[in-house]
Design a protein around this motif. Structure first.
Motif, mmCIF file in Angstrom:
data_model
loop_
_atom_site.group_PDB
_atom_site.id
_atom_site.type_symbol
_atom_site.label_atom_id
_atom_site.label_comp_id
_atom_site.label_asym_id
_atom_site.label_seq_id
_atom_site.Cartn_x
_atom_site.Cartn_y
_atom_site.Cartn_z
ATOM 1 N N LEU A 147 6.327 4.146 -8.116
ATOM 2 C CA LEU A 147 5.082 4.352 -7.453
ATOM 3 C C LEU A 147 4.129 4.896 -8.451
ATOM 4 C CD1 LEU A 147 6.263 6.256 -4.236
ATOM 5 C CD2 LEU A 147 5.445 3.883 -4.325
ATOM 6 N N ASN A 148 4.380 5.504 -9.413
ATOM 7 C CA ASN A 148 3.224 5.952 -10.341
ATOM 8 C C ASN A 148 2.779 4.796 -11.318
ATOM 9 O OD1 ASN A 148 3.367 8.761 -9.419
ATOM 10 N ND2 ASN A 148 4.596 9.336 -10.998
ATOM 11 N N ARG A 161 7.605 -0.473 6.699
ATOM 12 C CA ARG A 161 7.920 0.535 5.664
ATOM 13 C C ARG A 161 8.901 0.065 4.844
ATOM 14 N NH1 ARG A 161 7.809 6.545 7.506
ATOM 15 N NH2 ARG A 161 8.807 7.460 5.591
ATOM 16 N N GLU A 162 8.649 0.243 3.593
ATOM 17 C CA GLU A 162 9.992 -0.148 2.308
ATOM 18 C C GLU A 162 10.403 1.271 2.074
ATOM 19 O OE1 GLU A 162 10.065 -3.426 0.550
ATOM 20 O OE2 GLU A 162 9.600 -3.758 2.531
ATOM 21 N N GLY A 163 11.898 1.065 1.616
ATOM 22 C CA GLY A 163 12.394 2.387 1.425
ATOM 23 C C GLY A 163 12.822 2.094 -0.187
ATOM 24 N N VAL A 214 0.719 -1.283 -0.130
ATOM 25 C CA VAL A 214 0.083 -0.031 -0.036
ATOM 26 C C VAL A 214 1.010 1.001 -0.033
ATOM 27 C CG1 VAL A 214 -2.010 -1.347 1.118
ATOM 28 C CG2 VAL A 214 -0.238 -0.132 2.635
ATOM 29 N N ARG A 215 0.457 2.233 -0.534
ATOM 30 C CA ARG A 215 1.056 3.565 -0.598
ATOM 31 C C ARG A 215 0.430 4.611 0.216
ATOM 32 N NH1 ARG A 215 0.117 6.602 -5.495
ATOM 33 N NH2 ARG A 215 -1.718 6.821 -4.340
ATOM 34 N N ASP A 225 4.673 13.319 1.332
ATOM 35 C CA ASP A 225 5.782 12.264 0.881
ATOM 36 C C ASP A 225 5.036 10.954 0.773
ATOM 37 O OD1 ASP A 225 8.036 14.050 1.282
ATOM 38 O OD2 ASP A 225 7.852 13.813 3.567
ATOM 39 N N PRO A 226 5.141 10.599 -0.278
ATOM 40 C CA PRO A 226 4.596 9.096 -0.728
ATOM 41 C C PRO A 226 5.568 8.141 0.096
ATOM 42 C CG PRO A 226 5.684 10.028 -2.603
ATOM 43 C CD PRO A 226 5.836 11.375 -1.727
ATOM 44 N N VAL A 227 4.829 7.286 0.758
ATOM 45 C CA VAL A 227 5.511 6.299 1.627
ATOM 46 C C VAL A 227 5.090 4.913 1.278
ATOM 47 C CG1 VAL A 227 6.182 5.426 3.900
ATOM 48 C CG2 VAL A 227 6.011 7.889 3.421
#
Length: 152
Positions: A105-106, A96-98, A53-54, A123-125
């Motif tokens: 993401l897009n 959390r992924e980095g 999930v973003r 900030d998209p995470v």
């Protein structure tokens, strides 16, 4: 309640769960803090069985207060049409992924929805479910609706 309509659903096997989940694009992420629930619509991406999930992070985010307090989150993806209905429930820890680029993401998620914050403050995470369980139910296309006369 009198004359309530019911339709029976079936549990999905692992292959069915994977097939339905892989086509999901959105869902509802549920978090909890101090006995209070918090649900938020999210975009979903499944990659080789891993569920992502973003989220949009910003200062004073209620969502991230709940996320930080949640030890086991749940995500429900679903669809309901005249022909078929199904749902898949994922439960587990969010990790959390980095390192995900904006382009990645897009490509994997729909546009971010902004609710009152500015783009510069958001900030998209990316988060991945460390799934403890993944279950699904579906209503077969040929299911008959049953009307039950119940006295309360």
């Amino acid at each position: 309640m009198r004359n309530v309509e019911y339709v029976y659903t079936l549990g999905m096997d692992e292959a069915e769960v994977e097939a339905y989940l892989s086509r999901a694009e959105t869902g509802v992420l549920s978090l909890a803090k101090d006995g209070e629930a918090y649900g938020v619509p999210v975009h979903v991406h499944v990659d080789d069985g891993a569920v992502f999930v973003r989220l949009g992070e910003h200062d004073d985010s209620e969502k991230f207060e709940f996320l930080d307090a949640t030890t086991s989150a749940s995500l429900v993806t679903y669809d309901a049409s005249d022909e078929e209905s199904w749902s898949v429930l994922v439960r587990g820890e969010l990790v959390r992924e980095g390192g995900a680029s904006a382009a990645a993401l897009n490509e994997r998620f729909g546009p971010m929805r902004i609710f009152g914050e500015t783009v510069q403050d958001l900030d998209p995470v990316l988060y991945r479910f460390d799934a403890e369980s993944v279950t699904g139910r579906r209503t077969p296309v040929d299911s008959a609706t049953e009307v039950v006369d119940r006295e309360e």
